[in-house]
Design an enzyme around this catalytic site. Structure first.
Site, PDB file in Angstrom:
ATOM      1  N   GLU A  90       0.835  -1.208   0.000  1.00 63.15           N
ATOM      2  CA  GLU A  90       0.000   0.000   0.000  1.00 63.15           C
ATOM      3  C   GLU A  90       0.870   1.258   0.000  1.00 63.15           C
ATOM      4  O   GLU A  90       0.636   2.201  -0.768  1.00 63.15           O
ATOM      5  CB  GLU A  90      -0.883  -0.041   1.237  1.00 63.15           C
ATOM      6  CG  GLU A  90      -1.511   1.258   1.660  1.00 63.15           C
ATOM      7  CD  GLU A  90      -1.906   1.168   3.129  1.00 63.15           C
ATOM      8  OE1 GLU A  90      -2.989   0.630   3.400  1.00 63.15           O
ATOM      9  OE2 GLU A  90      -1.126   1.615   3.998  1.00 63.15           O
ATOM     10  N   ASP A 151      -4.938  -3.318  -2.951  1.00 60.76           N
ATOM     11  CA  ASP A 151      -4.842  -1.874  -3.151  1.00 60.76           C
ATOM     12  C   ASP A 151      -3.456  -1.416  -3.584  1.00 60.76           C
ATOM     13  O   ASP A 151      -3.314  -0.524  -4.429  1.00 60.76           O
ATOM     14  CB  ASP A 151      -5.299  -1.110  -1.909  1.00 60.76           C
ATOM     15  CG  ASP A 151      -4.506  -1.447  -0.650  1.00 60.76           C
ATOM     16  OD1 ASP A 151      -3.812  -2.482  -0.634  1.00 60.76           O
ATOM     17  OD2 ASP A 151      -4.613  -0.675   0.326  1.00 60.76           O
TER      18      ASP A 151
END
Length: 405
Positions: A90, A151
């Site tokens: 991330e 993500d």
């Protein structure tokens, strides 16, 4: 800070040795060549002053979290996470986004971007090696399973497309080829064909666990999916459509008065609904928590740049609730809400405050709210890797410095 700048400058020379002379960026920060949709709001004040505030906070963020190391020509984002990881995918995704967007303001943007990307490449997931292992320790070793989190790869692929737009792909690193490689891998390992929604990571085996048809709302990045459909497989159009449809349905069914989305969504193969307590991370898995707090940014930035009606409606609903809930006073926001708007805690951070500013851009009644949020973002002291990274990316968006590939 001075010593860090000196070290970074020296390391940039090393990166130049590995990558060759850096190319001039095509869309430097502050040039505002990227158009936004009509009637999108921005904070009051002169554009130059807004850009200066972003640049100032970027300098703080860079000094606090950007580090060389772990291998020749590599950079990483130091993430102070509760999990004990020193680096997470991330954070690498955030860092790659930031450097591609701050090129020009940051004179060594391409060299640093390349270093972040080299780190990304040096830590392949053990499940799908075209994705990144989601966590590393202080000794640069993969930990916690060595598999991916969706993500980080989504942001990395989008950032690679931005790098191609900024610098082209004729240098030592082919950004466009890299983006296509990650997009192809995500379509195979992170998109569930039955639902066209993203899963939780490449570790999820379809049909063999309770996570088979689960998704994070914070992985629903319509602007990314729109770009992927143009630059990669047209199948991303289906992901874009499914994302918007599911988000709108969840708002109508489970949060009609607030528009808030839950951290985790289950039963996506049937009728999607908020996850139960303790589904994956804790008691707030079905609430608006530390994952979903990014949703106003993700839907808001797509609405602001594309003018998409569904993304606009989703972001506007959340924004309207937030400004009415607080009376246009960001200090009254809290870090977590039940979907009915009841606060879960009595404290706040920029992880929750900043994303509302992006949604406010497409809320026609939100000028006062947007101005107050901007002031809060500018005046609040640094808080840590996660809230500061979200704040910086939100400031880039609302100051009209975001880019699409």
């Amino acid at each position: 800070m001075k010593s860090l700048r000196v070290a970074a400058a020296g390391f940039a020379l090393l990166l130049t040795y590995f990558a060759g002379a850096a190319a001039a960026q095509e869309f430097p920060f502050g040039s505002h060549r990227q158009s936004y949709a009509d009637d999108v709001l921005k904070p009051k004040g002169k554009q130059k002053a807004l850009d200066q505030k972003v640049a100032a906070f970027y300098a703080e963020w860079k000094a606090a979290y950007l580090r060389p190391g772990c291998g020749a020509g590599q950079y990483f984002i130091k993430a102070d996470t509760f999990s004990g990881a020193t680096v997470v995918s991330e954070g690498q995704g955030y860092g790659m986004l930031v450097l591609a967007l701050m090129a020009g303001e940051e004179p060594d943007a391409q060299a640093i971007f390349d270093g972040l990307y080299r780190y990304y490449l040096a830590h392949p997931s053990k499940v799908d090696p075209n994705l990144m292992a989601w966590a590393q320790d202080a000794d640069c070793h993969d930990i916690m399973g060595g598999d991916s989190a969706t993500d980080g790869d989504l942001d990395a692929a989008y950032a690679l497309l931005l790098a191609h737009k900024q610098w082209g792909s004729d240098g030592a690193l082919n950004y466009l080829a890299g983006a296509k490689r990650v997009m192809t891998a995500m379509m195979a390992s992170n998109v569930v064909s039955r639902t066209n929604l993203t899963n939780l990571g490449d570790w999820v085996t379809l049909g063999k666990s309770k996570y088979s048809f689960a998704s994070r709302s914070s992985d629903w990045m319509p602007g990314h999916f729109r770009a992927f459909a143009k630059k990669g497989s047209k199948d991303w159009k289906d992901v874009l459509a499914a994302t918007r449809k599911t988000a709108a349905r969840l708002q109508t069914t489970y949060a009609p008065g607030t528009g808030l989305l839950p951290d985790f969504v289950v039963d996506t193969d049937a009728t999607a609904k908020p996850a139960p307590k303790g589904f994956l991370e804790g008691e707030t898995d079905g609430s608006y928590g530390y994952n979903a707090c990014r949703d106003p940014w993700r839907f808001g930035v797509d609405a602001a740049l594309s003018g998409d009606k569904t993304s606009t409606k989703i972001a506007r609903k959340i924004s309207a609730w937030a400004r009415k809930k607080t009376g246009n006073r960001p200090g009254k926001l809290r870090d977590g809400y039940a979907l009915d708007g009841s606060p879960l805690v009595e404290y706040q951070s920029m992880a929750f405050v900043a994303p509302f500013s992006v949604a406010a851009m497409v809320d026609p009644d939100a000028q006062k709210w947007l101005d107050a949020l901007w002031t809060s973002m500018v005046e609040t002291p640094a808080e840590g890797y996660y809230p500061d990274s979200i704040r910086l990316l939100s400031m880039i968006a609302v100051s009209r410095n975001w880019l699409t590939p």
